[in-house]
Enzyme design. Structure first.
Site, PDB file in Angstrom:
ATOM      1  N   THR B  42       0.778  -1.239   0.013  1.00  0.00           N
ATOM      2  CA  THR B  42       0.037   0.199   0.000  1.00  0.00           C
ATOM      3  C   THR B  42       0.868   1.350  -0.026  1.00  0.00           C
ATOM      4  OG1 THR B  42      -1.698  -1.274   1.153  1.00  0.00           O
ATOM      5  CG2 THR B  42      -1.902   1.227   1.228  1.00  0.00           C
ATOM      6  N   HIS B  50      -7.372   2.959 -11.494  1.00  0.00           N
ATOM      7  CA  HIS B  50      -7.272   2.519 -12.845  1.00  0.00           C
ATOM      8  C   HIS B  50      -8.754   2.441 -13.183  1.00  0.00           C
ATOM      9  CE1 HIS B  50      -3.271   1.420 -12.835  1.00  0.00           C
ATOM     10  NE2 HIS B  50      -3.208   0.908 -11.514  1.00  0.00           N
ATOM     11  N   LYS B 253       1.505  -3.263 -16.442  1.00  0.00           N
ATOM     12  CA  LYS B 253       1.253  -2.135 -17.169  1.00  0.00           C
ATOM     13  C   LYS B 253       2.395  -1.069 -17.706  1.00  0.00           C
ATOM     14  CE  LYS B 253      -3.159  -2.078 -14.461  1.00  0.00           C
ATOM     15  NZ  LYS B 253      -2.999  -2.702 -13.446  1.00  0.00           N
ATOM     16  N   ARG B 314       4.439  -6.344  -5.298  1.00  0.00           N
ATOM     17  CA  ARG B 314       3.149  -6.687  -5.960  1.00  0.00           C
ATOM     18  C   ARG B 314       2.898  -8.394  -5.459  1.00  0.00           C
ATOM     19  NH1 ARG B 314       6.051  -4.649 -10.100  1.00  0.00           N
ATOM     20  NH2 ARG B 314       5.381  -2.868 -11.362  1.00  0.00           N
ATOM     21  N   SER B 345      -7.297   0.292  -6.729  1.00  0.00           N
ATOM     22  CA  SER B 345      -8.614   0.762  -7.383  1.00  0.00           C
ATOM     23  C   SER B 345      -9.777  -0.209  -6.738  1.00  0.00           C
ATOM     24  CB  SER B 345      -8.294   0.335  -8.945  1.00  0.00           C
ATOM     25  OG  SER B 345      -7.179   1.033  -9.100  1.00  0.00           O
ATOM     26  N   CYS B 406       9.839  22.743   3.929  1.00  0.00           N
ATOM     27  CA  CYS B 406       9.513  22.347   2.512  1.00  0.00           C
ATOM     28  C   CYS B 406       8.208  22.258   2.093  1.00  0.00           C
ATOM     29  CB  CYS B 406      10.401  21.109   1.985  1.00  0.00           C
ATOM     30  SG  CYS B 406      11.906  21.269   2.282  1.00  0.00           S
TER      31      CYS B 406
END
Lengths: 417, 480
Positions: B42, B50, B253, B314, B345, B406
């Site tokens: 995550t 997607h 992808k 993954r 997603s 920052c």
């Protein structure tokens, strides 16, 4: 809305010197805004000596050097807000800041001096491969932990980059009982001052490995080691030279970047080489009434030079506020043939002052000659036995020579062996 | 400790399931082996919602992805998580790739992806002026979005905890034993707890957890597939306006360039199958591969603006689809295995699906009185107007002190992050919740201040403050 003639952003050596000079020149309404709890900037954590040799002819520690100016700021009753962060500056010079006492403050200024200093390049910008273990930090962060917080980050140390803070921290960590295994430098020469290499490495038998870098980082939770390798002329790791070095701490001293987020956001033109604003001989930026000095303008090796430069900016701001500025007719400056940059980037030929041009070279030279040229004519030349990227150089052009220069022409600084 | 349901793994999937289950009158525990939630896949992915045209029609990936896209905007609103619908492009550089776009278009239509179409060079330049001049056209998916995955994860846990879920960190499930009463005993070696039902959301370790209850099915075997990324400074903002993909390969992808919800630019990933389930290191070769491929899309991409690199894993399976099913050997266990892209997603849809699956085992569950699906939005000083800031500092002075220069993060926000439900316990936890240390100096200035605040607020010595739990201590000891 508060009103001041001069707002100084940053209360380090640059901001204090600029404010004091402006006061001396007759500006009375001045305020310094400082994000830390105290004035002094990075000097507060630089407890080693070596400061003030040029400016005071004395060897001082960082806090001592800072204190001389803090004392003067108090004596001159210059207003200061510490713990106050500037969030933005509008095009018409209104400074917005915040602190935990007053909340949001807006200050309208006639002139502004930018003196925000610089930051260290982090690991990410170098893209060193490996894990994301704890124990990897910039040398300046380690310096704060050791000198301000009183904590040692680790006991087996590798330092990547031979910038001055890295060299200073090699000695400091050694004195605190850590084993500093080596200092690695990607380039074939050190980026630090010679005196620091001698006093911080050689005196403690810490090896300086030139043309070497870290190519991998090991350890899941806390750092366990790094893989180092020699690099070729194109700074690419050479196969077969890899070596594993066990360590629990990796300090990075790989360059400083002027902090110009505020300047850039208000549209001030930035020099891509210095990373700081483009300024005139009075350190005025491309934004009228806004001046810059110290490490926000270009990274200096010595605070003494920061002080001198900031006094120029302070006087420039005072002249602007008191409407004493001469009409500006500029020539520009440029470094070529080994000269990486020149500050100031432009000069008002009406300024009626001798102007010192500060510059840095891109490699080491022995028995070199510096030339100052205009329209292919040599104005002056100076011999230098040694030039190094880690040491800022300067050359002075006389006001009478300046006055004769053609309008809009270019002053070239170059080096020849 | 005895619970009705134990969820193993506080990634985005496990956490959203925990939140779904928090609406019922049952005791739910969410177990996490690390010092914080969102510590696995995550926290290191493309941060994309997607559109849903990639997966094989009828697959679980396709169904949950398209459903997830529908659920995501309302979910992000409830949980106050940054989400932006910016659309995505798949670029084609030659005729065979143009033909491939048609295949993707047909696939997308079958999957029920709305508004998909193939666009030519003119429209492409209009959407992405900086795109490589050699791109001939693109598949335009206006429904694709960007989201902050770890903020979604953190928000889900916060909301679940507010609704009664127990979140236990540093509990790595080492064994699961069925007891005589039918419940399970979960042990970390050090601690134990019991649960009637188990939901396995252990990410790259989901096969290991399944094997603990005898479900050692070959199709569960996780092949960790590493992807490396670069993150660019906000100065690179505007380089792309949409998520810019290239044509996919059998490994995934491909390398994308996308804005993040915080205004940075993310570039990556590559895809390499590895053995080690904890190896998130970045590599020199990986970096070269990503930059080379990314420059095919945007040739002006400059490494100068890079601020950090990271790697993620993954949870890939041989079958190339999500596996969400009841254990074959245990009635009361649900496995959620192989959640790789488009897992983020699909996560909201997966959470719904698992909830329904659990209800099919337990029968109807009583709804909890006072369940609140809304997580209060955290203060983001940077995004406020000056008058709002003024009001805020009046109420609490800590919001007037900027800690991270920052990203303009105040001490008040850091205190909120520590004292939130399931609050931050380490430096990286503060970073993910507030963005302190996420900027261009990468914590060079604020790092030591954050360490100091954590030490003060958690009442621990400075040298016990960690970067991300366990032995990741920032400091060794006091100086002499």
């Amino acid at each position: 809305m508060l009103n001041y003639d001069l707002v100084v952003v940053g209360g380090g050596p640059a901001g204090m010197a600029a404010a004091l000079k402006a006061k001396e020149c007759g500006v009375n309404s001045i305020i310094i805004l400082e994000r830390a709890e105290t004035l002094g900037g990075i000097l507060e954590q630089c407890i080693h000596t070596g400061f003030g040799l040029h400016y005071f002819n004395e060897e001082l520690s960082g806090p001592e050097y800072a204190y001389r100016f803090i004392d003067l700021v108090e004596q001159n009753e210059i207003e200061v807000k510490t713990d106050t962060m500037v969030l933005g500056i509008s095009a018409d010079n209104v400074v917005t800041a915040t602190n935990n006492q007053e909340g949001i403050i807006s200050i309208a200024a006639k002139a502004i001096v930018l003196a925000m200093g610089c930051r260290e390049r982090p690991r990410g910008s170098l893209n060193i491969a490996g894990t994301r273990a704890a124990g990897i930090m910039t040398a300046g962060t380690a310096q704060k932990y050791v000198n301000i917080d009183g904590y040692l980050p680790g006991k087996k140390v590798v330092i990547l980059g031979s910038g001055d803070i890295g060299l200073i921290m090699a000695r400091r960590m050694t004195l605190e009982g850590a084993e500093v295994k080596m200092v690695l430098e990607l380039m074939p020469y050190s980026g630090g001052l010679t005196r620091n290499i001698v006093q911080c490495l050689e005196d403690y038998n810490i090896p300086l490995k030139l043309s070497c870098t870290v190519i991998d980082i090991h350890g899941r939770e806390r750092l366990e080691g790094v893989t180092i390798a020699k690099v070729d002329r194109n700074r690419r790791p050479i196969k077969g030279t890899e070596e594993y070095v066990a360590c629990d701490t990796l300090l990075l001293s790989v360059g400083l970047i002027p902090e110009n987020e505020l300047s850039a956001a208000m549209g001030i033109e930035i020099d891509p080489v210095t990373g700081g604003p483009i300024v005139g001989e009075n350190r005025e930026t491309t934004h009228k009434g806004v001046f810059a000095c110290g490490n926000v303008l270009h990274v200096h090796d010595l605070v003494d030079y920061v002080t001198i430069e900031s006094q120029i900016a302070g006087e420039g701001a005072a002249n602007y506020i008191l409407a004493l500025e001469e009409e500006a007719i500029y020539v520009t400056t440029k470094g070529i043939d080994g000269v990486r940059y020149v500050v100031p980037q432009r000069i008002n030929i009406n300024s009626d002052k001798d102007v010192k041009l500060y510059f840095r070279v891109g490699q080491t030279y022995k028995n070199a000659k510096i030339f100052l040229e205009n329209n292919e004519e040599i104005i002056l030349s100076r011999r230098r036995p040694k030039l190094a990227p880690g040491e800022m150089e300067d050359i002075t052009i006389k006001s009478e020579v300046l006055r004769e220069l053609p309008v809009n022409s270019e002053l070239i600084v170059r080096v020849e062996v | 400790m005895r619970f009705d349901v134990a969820i193993i793994g506080a990634g985005v999937v496990g956490s959203l399931i925990a939140r779904e289950l928090s609406q019922f009158n049952i005791d739910v525990v969410l177990l996490e082996k690390c010092n914080d939630m969102a510590m696995g896949t995550t926290k290191a992915n493309s941060a994309i919602v997607h559109a849903g045209f990639d997966s094989v029609p009828g697959s679980l990936k396709a169904i949950t992805n398209v459903e997830g896209v529908k659920l995501m905007p309302a979910l992000c609103k409830d949980l106050a998580v940054p989400y932006k619908n910016i659309g995505s492009l798949v670029l084609a550089f030659n005729d065979s790739q143009m033909a491939h776009l048609t295949k993707l278009l047909i696939r997308g239509n079958k999957n029920g992806v709305p508004k998909l179409r193939i666009i030519g060079q003119d429209k492409l330049r209009e959407l992405e002026p900086n795109v490589n001049i050699n791109a001939l056209g693109a598949l335009w998916a206006p429904t694709a979005s960007i989201v902050c995955p770890y903020e979604l994860n953190i928000a889900a846990v916060e909301n679940a905890v507010s609704n009664g879920v127990k979140f236990i960190r540093n509990f790595e499930v080492k064994s699961i034993k069925k007891q005589s009463d039918g419940a399970y005993m979960l042990s970390s070696g050090k601690d134990k707890l019991q649960a009637k039902y188990i939901i396995n959301c252990a990410g790259v370790f989901s096969d290991t957890v399944a094997a603990m209850v005898g479900d050692d099915n070959v199709e569960y075997k996780i092949i960790p597939r590493k992807g490396e990324y670069f993150l660019f400074d906000k100065t690179a903002n505007g380089l792309v306006n949409t998520v810019v993909f290239q044509c996919p390969t059998k490994m995934g992808k491909g390398v994308l360039i996308a804005p993040t919800v915080h205004g940075n630019v993310i570039v990556g990933p590559n895809a390499i199958d590895i053995e080690d389930k904890e190896d998130c290191s970045t590599t020199i070769q990986g970096g070269i591969e990503i930059m080379t491929k990314a420059r095919r899309s945007i040739s002006t991409l400059s490494p100068k603006e890079m601020i950090t690199a990271f790697g993620g894993l993954r949870a890939h399976t041989e079958g190339d689809d999500f596996i969400i099913e009841k254990s074959k050997k245990n009635n009361n266990i649900i496995h959620v295995v192989g959640i790789e892209s488009p897992g983020l997603s699909a996560a909201p849809a997966i959470a719904n699906m698992v909830k329904m699956m659990l209800l099919s085992i337990t029968g109807e569950l009583e709804e909890k009185n006072g369940f609140d699906p809304v997580r209060p939005a955290p203060v983001r000083f940077k995004d406020l107007s000056d008058s709002e800031r003024r009001e805020l500092v009046k109420k609490n002075k800590a919001y007037g002190r900027v800690v991270c220069r920052c990203e303009t993060i105040t001490e008040g926000e850091i205190l909120d992050a520590i004292h939130a439900p399931a609050g931050a316990l380490d430096v990286d936890g503060i970073k993910r919740r507030t963005r302190a240390g996420m900027g261009r100096c990468q914590g060079g200035f604020c790092g030591s201040k954050v360490v100091g605040i954590l030490s003060r607020e958690l009442d621990i010595p400075l040298d016990e403050v960690t970067k991300f739990g366990k032995e990741s201590k920032v400091l060794l000891k006091k100086t002499k």
